[in-house]
Each structure stands twice: as structure tokens, then as C-alpha cells.
Design a protein around this motif. Sequence first.
Motif, PDB file in Angstrom:
ATOM      1  N   VAL A  37      47.779  51.143 -15.436  1.00  0.00           N
ATOM      2  CA  VAL A  37      48.675  51.563 -16.515  1.00  0.00           C
ATOM      3  C   VAL A  37      49.934  50.696 -16.512  1.00  0.00           C
ATOM      4  O   VAL A  37      50.454  50.321 -17.565  1.00  0.00           O
ATOM      5  CB  VAL A  37      49.018  53.052 -16.396  1.00  0.00           C
ATOM      6  N   TYR A  40      49.013  47.357 -18.027  1.00  0.00           N
ATOM      7  CA  TYR A  40      48.869  47.481 -19.477  1.00  0.00           C
ATOM      8  C   TYR A  40      50.238  47.527 -20.152  1.00  0.00           C
ATOM      9  O   TYR A  40      50.464  46.849 -21.163  1.00  0.00           O
ATOM     10  CB  TYR A  40      48.074  48.742 -19.787  1.00  0.00           C
ATOM     11  N   ALA A 125      52.746  55.410 -22.502  1.00  0.00           N
ATOM     12  CA  ALA A 125      51.540  54.883 -21.865  1.00  0.00           C
ATOM     13  C   ALA A 125      51.157  55.733 -20.660  1.00  0.00           C
ATOM     14  O   ALA A 125      52.004  56.081 -19.834  1.00  0.00           O
ATOM     15  CB  ALA A 125      51.759  53.431 -21.433  1.00  0.00           C
ATOM     16  N   GLN A 126      49.870  56.055 -20.578  1.00  0.00           N
ATOM     17  CA  GLN A 126      49.326  56.803 -19.452  1.00  0.00           C
ATOM     18  C   GLN A 126      47.864  56.417 -19.286  1.00  0.00           C
ATOM     19  O   GLN A 126      47.373  55.509 -19.949  1.00  0.00           O
ATOM     20  CB  GLN A 126      49.471  58.325 -19.696  1.00  0.00           C
ATOM     21  N   LYS A 127      47.172  57.123 -18.401  1.00  0.00           N
ATOM     22  CA  LYS A 127      45.740  56.911 -18.219  1.00  0.00           C
ATOM     23  C   LYS A 127      44.989  57.383 -19.472  1.00  0.00           C
ATOM     24  O   LYS A 127      45.466  58.267 -20.192  1.00  0.00           O
ATOM     25  CB  LYS A 127      45.246  57.687 -16.995  1.00  0.00           C
ATOM     26  N   PRO A 128      43.796  56.842 -19.745  1.00  0.00           N
ATOM     27  CA  PRO A 128      43.055  57.247 -20.953  1.00  0.00           C
ATOM     28  C   PRO A 128      42.841  58.758 -21.050  1.00  0.00           C
ATOM     29  O   PRO A 128      43.007  59.345 -22.127  1.00  0.00           O
ATOM     30  CB  PRO A 128      41.734  56.496 -20.832  1.00  0.00           C
ATOM     31  N   GLU A 131      45.904  60.992 -22.436  1.00  0.00           N
ATOM     32  CA  GLU A 131      46.559  60.776 -23.721  1.00  0.00           C
ATOM     33  C   GLU A 131      46.903  62.087 -24.426  1.00  0.00           C
ATOM     34  O   GLU A 131      48.035  62.277 -24.891  1.00  0.00           O
ATOM     35  CB  GLU A 131      45.669  59.925 -24.641  1.00  0.00           C
ATOM     36  N   THR A 150      49.329  55.740 -25.928  1.00  0.00           N
ATOM     37  CA  THR A 150      48.329  54.697 -25.705  1.00  0.00           C
ATOM     38  C   THR A 150      47.918  54.681 -24.232  1.00  0.00           C
ATOM     39  O   THR A 150      48.546  55.336 -23.393  1.00  0.00           O
ATOM     40  CB  THR A 150      48.880  53.317 -26.140  1.00  0.00           C
ATOM     41  N   SER A 151      46.879  53.933 -23.944  1.00  0.00           N
ATOM     42  CA  SER A 151      46.378  53.811 -22.576  1.00  0.00           C
ATOM     43  C   SER A 151      45.584  52.518 -22.470  1.00  0.00           C
ATOM     44  O   SER A 151      45.197  51.926 -23.485  1.00  0.00           O
ATOM     45  CB  SER A 151      45.480  55.008 -22.222  1.00  0.00           C
ATOM     46  N   TYR A 159      35.771  52.793 -16.277  1.00  0.00           N
ATOM     47  CA  TYR A 159      36.795  53.505 -15.501  1.00  0.00           C
ATOM     48  C   TYR A 159      36.173  54.164 -14.264  1.00  0.00           C
ATOM     49  O   TYR A 159      36.739  54.105 -13.166  1.00  0.00           O
ATOM     50  CB  TYR A 159      37.473  54.557 -16.374  1.00  0.00           C
TER      51      TYR A 159
END
Length: 215
Positions: A37, A40, A125-128, A131, A150-151, A159
Motif C-alpha cells: 500500500v 502504491y 489508500a488501503q488494502k483492496p 476499501e 483506492t488500493s 494477493y
Amino acid sequence: MDEVSALVQILWNYMLVGHSLRQADCLFVLCSHDIRVADYAIDLYKRGFAPVLLFSGGVLQCNAALNVFWDTTEAETFARRAMSAGISSDQILIENRSTNTGENFQFSRQLLEARNLDFQSFIMAQKPYMERRVLATAQAHWADKDCVVTSPPISRADYLSGHLPRDAVIQHIVGDFQRIKVYGENGFQTPQAIPTDVWEAFERLVNLGYDERLV
């Protein structure tokens, strides 16, 4: 696809909210055990999506299940990653007290107010699989701000086959999904509609033993 992977895919699809990226005043990075993260967010910063990086996370990750052992808080670890990638410390803010998602928002607002920074738009922004929780928490705590979530663009399959142990990650996914319902009911975040098939996938995963991180 095996049964567990298929069930996790249902939760995964639900937790992604599908926001489109747009320019913002600040990249708000809700830190965790997943350093991808940070990478990204660094990429988004270098692509010019926002002029400031705010890293929020006060947990010192010593997680044997995930094989993650850091010597500084999540926020400081992520910030160190950003500076090693050439980003000036002048463009980085660090909130290193929070221990949960609600506190990420609470303490980050306090930090911004103390710095007299009146940011109105954020890329969060974080992990998928986080969200939807981030969005619901923002709706409850930062309703006055313009926020998109977003992620890292990583598939569920990639993953779960990455550097973090598969079953430990699934435990986190199941626990974080349950918090969508529980925290929506207790006011920590806004309630989110949960389709029947998604809830049934969660219950099946719990019955299969993925119950270690339930509240």
C-alpha cells in the motif's frame, strides 16, 4: 477455483468500491501490515495525484501469523519507505497514534488542524479488501470532505499467492468483512447494504474455520 477461493472472491468483489482516481489535496494512506500500500501511494504521489502524503497508523507490527515484524509504527515504516523512494520529508505527514480505522480519521483530522492545513479533497489508500470499510468510515467521520478510495490493483488470486501467508490473509478478510456489518450498526461507520450471497459466503467461511478475527 477451490471453494475457499471462490467464497473469498465474493467478499473481495463486495469490498472493492470502484472509485475513479482524481486530483486531490492529499494522499491519505491508512497504514497496515501490507507495505504494498505504501508503494502504491508513492506511485500515485509521483504521478502527481496529490502534493502531500499523510501516513496514518500507530500499530507496531509484530505479527507472527503474517510474518511481519517492524521496528517502528506502521506510519513511520510507510514514511521511511516513501523517503527511501526519494520523496522529501517536507511532503510527508505522519500520524502515529491510531490503532483502528476510526482513529485514523480522528487523529489525522487533529494533526491537520494542528498544522493549520485545510485540505478538502483526499485520495484514501488501503488494502483492496479494506476499501468499503474505509469509505464507510469516511462517510461517518469526514462527511465534510471530498474523498475517493483506492488500493493497489492486485487481483484476489495474486494477493493470496503473494508474500503474506494465504490463510492468515483470509482470516483478515473475513474479520474485516464482518466489521462492515457490526461497525455499521454501532455507528463507527455508515451502514452498508450486504447482498444475501455475500453474507452467505461470509458465513460459509466462518464455518470452515476462518473465525480468528471476528469481533
